[in-house]
Scaffold this active site. Structure first.
Site, PDB file in Angstrom:
ATOM      1  N   SER A 176     -48.326-112.183 -60.130  1.00  0.00           N
ATOM      2  CA  SER A 176     -49.799-111.357 -60.322  1.00  0.00           C
ATOM      3  C   SER A 176     -48.536-110.244 -60.889  1.00  0.00           C
ATOM      4  O   SER A 176     -47.582-110.445 -61.382  1.00  0.00           O
ATOM      5  CB  SER A 176     -49.833-111.222 -58.941  1.00  0.00           C
ATOM      6  OG  SER A 176     -50.629-110.025 -59.142  1.00  0.00           O
ATOM      7  N   TYR A 225     -48.337-107.798 -50.902  1.00  0.00           N
ATOM      8  CA  TYR A 225     -48.710-108.993 -51.151  1.00  0.00           C
ATOM      9  C   TYR A 225     -47.808-108.709 -52.646  1.00  0.00           C
ATOM     10  O   TYR A 225     -47.401-110.116 -53.625  1.00  0.00           O
ATOM     11  CB  TYR A 225     -50.116-108.471 -52.013  1.00  0.00           C
ATOM     12  CG  TYR A 225     -50.572-109.347 -53.369  1.00  0.00           C
ATOM     13  CD1 TYR A 225     -50.842-110.762 -52.904  1.00  0.00           C
ATOM     14  CD2 TYR A 225     -50.710-108.819 -55.077  1.00  0.00           C
ATOM     15  CE1 TYR A 225     -51.304-111.619 -54.045  1.00  0.00           C
ATOM     16  CE2 TYR A 225     -51.374-109.891 -55.230  1.00  0.00           C
ATOM     17  CZ  TYR A 225     -51.658-111.158 -55.070  1.00  0.00           C
ATOM     18  OH  TYR A 225     -51.829-111.999 -56.537  1.00  0.00           O
TER      19      TYR A 225
END
Length: 357
Positions: A142, A167
């Protein structure tokens, strides 16, 4: 090829499955169909590919009613026993691992979900790839891994040691874990740092989906950092084009890699990390204006400060994937938003009519 796609009921996984089938690959899809966002959307994605809701049961592999090339199994990544059996049965040529607990903000509220899915689940995938001798593992990273980095555009050659959410930390951990397995067991691994993916069948927790829904319903849209946000918005078709190139060209060792001046994006092991983005940053308010244009409705903006775990700007340097794999994003933000709004209107109008019936 025979390819395992985890997260096949998810946004990117759904599109990837359909592209792979259309080009003649045999695909096994895996998803636990969790309730992080509306499960009905996940079931509708599966139904589009011929996997009807009433046929799904945990651990049971079912064939698509639309394509003999596709099968689906509802399975959790934590279920190592069944996952191992799946690998033994199918002898995959490649694994595209897209399943993960998504969401920057949700990771602040429910951190355990990220350790379970993104760390333990990824370890199970790596172990299965190890023993099944998989020759190409592609996994989702990501843009959030860039965290506090201020130098733009974000490059895969930059250090990414200052995440601002769990995350992001879990995705950076995936890259480190993948490198260890590439080094120890010679597994070709490629991590793909996705930049703000959007398009039809997208995730309801993403900005485009949230904004479109709120504007249609006449509700306020939350604009964080008082609108002073930029994102490298990447249309789903461009993301899929990049994934397909990586599937067809597994990572190889970089024999010019220098331990005295280490390149974070490659290694003497068969390991690579790529950014996949549009390669340009768009102002959030300009993004909203384009949605307004397509809906022909003015948004009611609720300007708010920056949220914890968020960053003001993302902008991908995509030169590495361009030079290595000849990747070139093609879809403009104007084209992409037009496609999404058209899908959104059709999808929710259809479901509204179904409810009336």
């Amino acid at each position: 090829m025979k390819i395992l796609v985890t997260g096949s009921a998810g946004f990117i996984g759904f599109h990837l499955v359909n592209h792979l089938i259309s080009r003649g690959d045999q695909v096994i899809g895996l998803d636990n169909i969790n309730d992080y966002y509306e499960v009905s959307l996940k079931h509708d994605r599966l139904a589009y590919a011929g996997i009807e809701k009433d046929r799904i049961s945990y651990g049971r592999e079912i064939k698509s009613e639309k394509s003999e090339l596709y099968s689906f199994i509802k399975l959790d990544l934590i279920d190592k026993e069944n996952l191992t059996e799946l690998f033994i049965k199918h002898k995959f040529d490649a694994v595209c691992h897209l399943a993960a607990q998504a969401g920057v903000r949700y990771s602040i509220e429910n951190p355990d979900a990220y350790i379970s899915s993104n760390i333990k689940g990824f370890l199970n995938i790596l172990e299965c790839c190890r023993y099944a001798k998989i020759r190409n593992l592609i996994y989702a990273s990501s843009s959030s891994v860039y965290g506090l980095n201020g130098k733009m555009p974000f490059s895969v050659r930059h250090s990414v040691n200052h995440p601002v959410s769990l995350y992001a930390a879990s995705k950076k951990s995936n890259e480190l874990m993948a490198h260890a397995y590439s080094q120890l067991f010679n597994i070709p691994t490629t991590g793909l740092r996705f930049f703000t993916v959007y398009g039809p069948w997208g995730r309801p927790d993403m900005a485009l989906f949230l904004f479109t829904k709120a504007i249609i319903e006449g509700k306020k849209i939350d604009v964080f950092n008082n609108g002073l946000m930029k994102r490298d918005f990447t249309y789903i078709d461009d993301i899929i084009a990049g994934i397909l190139k990586v599937i067809d060209q597994p990572a190889t060792a970089n024999f010019t890699w220098d331990g005295l001046n280490p390149d974070p994006s490659s290694s003497l092991a068969p390991y690579r990390v790529f950014n996949i983005g549009k390669g340009s940053a768009v102002n959030l308010l300009d993004f909203v204006s384009e949605i307004e244009k397509n809906l022909q409705i003015k948004a009611i903006k609720n300007e708010l400060p920056m949220q914890d775990g968020d960053v003001a700007e993302t902008w991908a340097d995509i030169s590495d994937i361009q030079n290595t794999l000849n990747y070139q994003p093609k879809v403009t933000v104007e084209e992409g938003i037009k496609e999404f709004v058209s899908w959104y209107k059709n999808y929710y109008a259809f479901n509204y009519q179904e409810e009336l019936v």
